[in-house]
Design a protein around this motif. Structure first.
Motif, PDB file in Angstrom:
ATOM      1  N   ARG A 146      37.203   1.716   6.708  1.00  0.00           N
ATOM      2  CA  ARG A 146      36.049   2.566   6.372  1.00  0.00           C
ATOM      3  C   ARG A 146      36.340   4.034   6.681  1.00  0.00           C
ATOM      4  N   ILE A 147      36.810   4.300   7.884  1.00  0.00           N
ATOM      5  CA  ILE A 147      37.091   5.677   8.292  1.00  0.00           C
ATOM      6  C   ILE A 147      38.281   6.232   7.521  1.00  0.00           C
ATOM      7  N   GLY A 148      39.301   5.411   7.348  1.00  0.00           N
ATOM      8  CA  GLY A 148      40.477   5.861   6.610  1.00  0.00           C
ATOM      9  C   GLY A 148      40.159   6.251   5.180  1.00  0.00           C
ATOM     10  N   ALA A 149      39.294   5.490   4.529  1.00  0.00           N
ATOM     11  CA  ALA A 149      38.910   5.808   3.149  1.00  0.00           C
ATOM     12  C   ALA A 149      38.091   7.089   3.092  1.00  0.00           C
ATOM     13  N   MET A 150      37.305   7.323   4.129  1.00  0.00           N
ATOM     14  CA  MET A 150      36.480   8.546   4.137  1.00  0.00           C
ATOM     15  C   MET A 150      37.323   9.800   4.286  1.00  0.00           C
ATOM     16  N   LEU A 151      38.451   9.709   4.982  1.00  0.00           N
ATOM     17  CA  LEU A 151      39.253  10.898   5.260  1.00  0.00           C
ATOM     18  C   LEU A 151      39.647  11.671   3.993  1.00  0.00           C
ATOM     19  N   PRO A 152      40.321  11.053   3.018  1.00  0.00           N
ATOM     20  CA  PRO A 152      40.667  11.835   1.822  1.00  0.00           C
ATOM     21  C   PRO A 152      39.431  12.211   0.997  1.00  0.00           C
ATOM     22  N   TYR A 153      38.389  11.367   1.046  1.00  0.00           N
ATOM     23  CA  TYR A 153      37.197  11.652   0.249  1.00  0.00           C
ATOM     24  C   TYR A 153      36.436  12.851   0.803  1.00  0.00           C
ATOM     25  N   VAL A 154      36.234  12.853   2.107  1.00  0.00           N
ATOM     26  CA  VAL A 154      35.521  13.972   2.726  1.00  0.00           C
ATOM     27  C   VAL A 154      36.334  15.254   2.588  1.00  0.00           C
ATOM     28  N   LEU A 155      37.636  15.141   2.642  1.00  0.00           N
ATOM     29  CA  LEU A 155      38.494  16.296   2.427  1.00  0.00           C
ATOM     30  C   LEU A 155      38.299  16.865   1.022  1.00  0.00           C
ATOM     31  N   ALA A 156      38.243  15.980   0.031  1.00  0.00           N
ATOM     32  CA  ALA A 156      38.028  16.431  -1.348  1.00  0.00           C
ATOM     33  C   ALA A 156      36.658  17.066  -1.507  1.00  0.00           C
ATOM     34  N   LEU A 157      35.627  16.480  -0.886  1.00  0.00           N
ATOM     35  CA  LEU A 157      34.286  17.057  -0.978  1.00  0.00           C
ATOM     36  C   LEU A 157      34.228  18.424  -0.334  1.00  0.00           C
TER      37      LEU A 157
END
Length: 187
Positions: A146-157
């Motif tokens: 869950r946290i790992g998937a959020m890392l690149p996504y939050v970075l893109a946002l």
């Protein structure tokens, strides 16, 4: 979909990006397209029908591009290699995956409109789900995934909402910085 209907929806996206949701009006779109309001009513069930179809179109654009990028990289041997392939696609100059202006426009609309907010929630859920499936290849720990998937996504946002939005080149450098955090596949 018909070509005229596609033109209405594509122009709706252009206006949404340029002017925000308040600018997405039938008369303005008709004038920009050189089409009649009758053409609009032939393809859509009024303004509410157009809004629903436009939000569906935006959702499809924002979710399918990431999923297609993941599918194209799926043949890679590890989660890290898949994400390296995604970096290539996201930071390409063709704006097929990284579309900061559309991202900003939808998020702004979602602040004031419940239907846009629901669309944004579905977009976020679909993207995070796709990234979790990639991350799952390297971890069997649900919280890590869950946290790992959020890392690149939050970075893109974050790259999208900073003004001006980050360039694809700078976004690429940020992603490359976090690549060592991506686990290799499970044995």
């Amino acid at each position: 979909m018909s070509a005229a209907r596609d033109r209405w929806l594509d122009e709706g996206i252009e206006v949404l990006v340029e002017e925000g949701s308040a600018g997405v009006r039938i008369d303005r779109l008709a004038a920009r397209l050189g089409l009649s309001k009758g053409s609009f009513h032939h393809h859509f069930a009024g303004a509410d029908g157009f809004k629903k179809d436009l939000l569906d179109h935006v959702e499809d654009i924002l979710t399918s591009s990431l999923q297609q990028a993941i599918d194209a990289a799926r043949g890679e041997p590890t989660a890290r290699r898949i994400l390296m392939g995604l970096i290539e696609m996201v930071t390409a100059s063709d704006d097929q995956v990284y579309r900061p202006r559309l991202e900003i426009a939808l998020r702004a609309w979602a602040l004031a409109d419940v239907d846009a907010a629901r669309t944004q929630e579905r977009v976020d859920a679909a993207r995070l789900g796709a990234l979790r499936r990639v991350w799952r290849r390297g971890s069997d720990d649900d919280d890590d995934v869950r946290i790992g998937a959020m890392l690149p996504y939050v970075l893109a946002l974050g790259a999208t909402v900073i003004m001006p939005p980050l360039s694809s080149a700078d976004l690429r450098k940020l992603y490359e910085r976090i690549l060592p955090l991506v686990p290799d596949d499970l044995a």
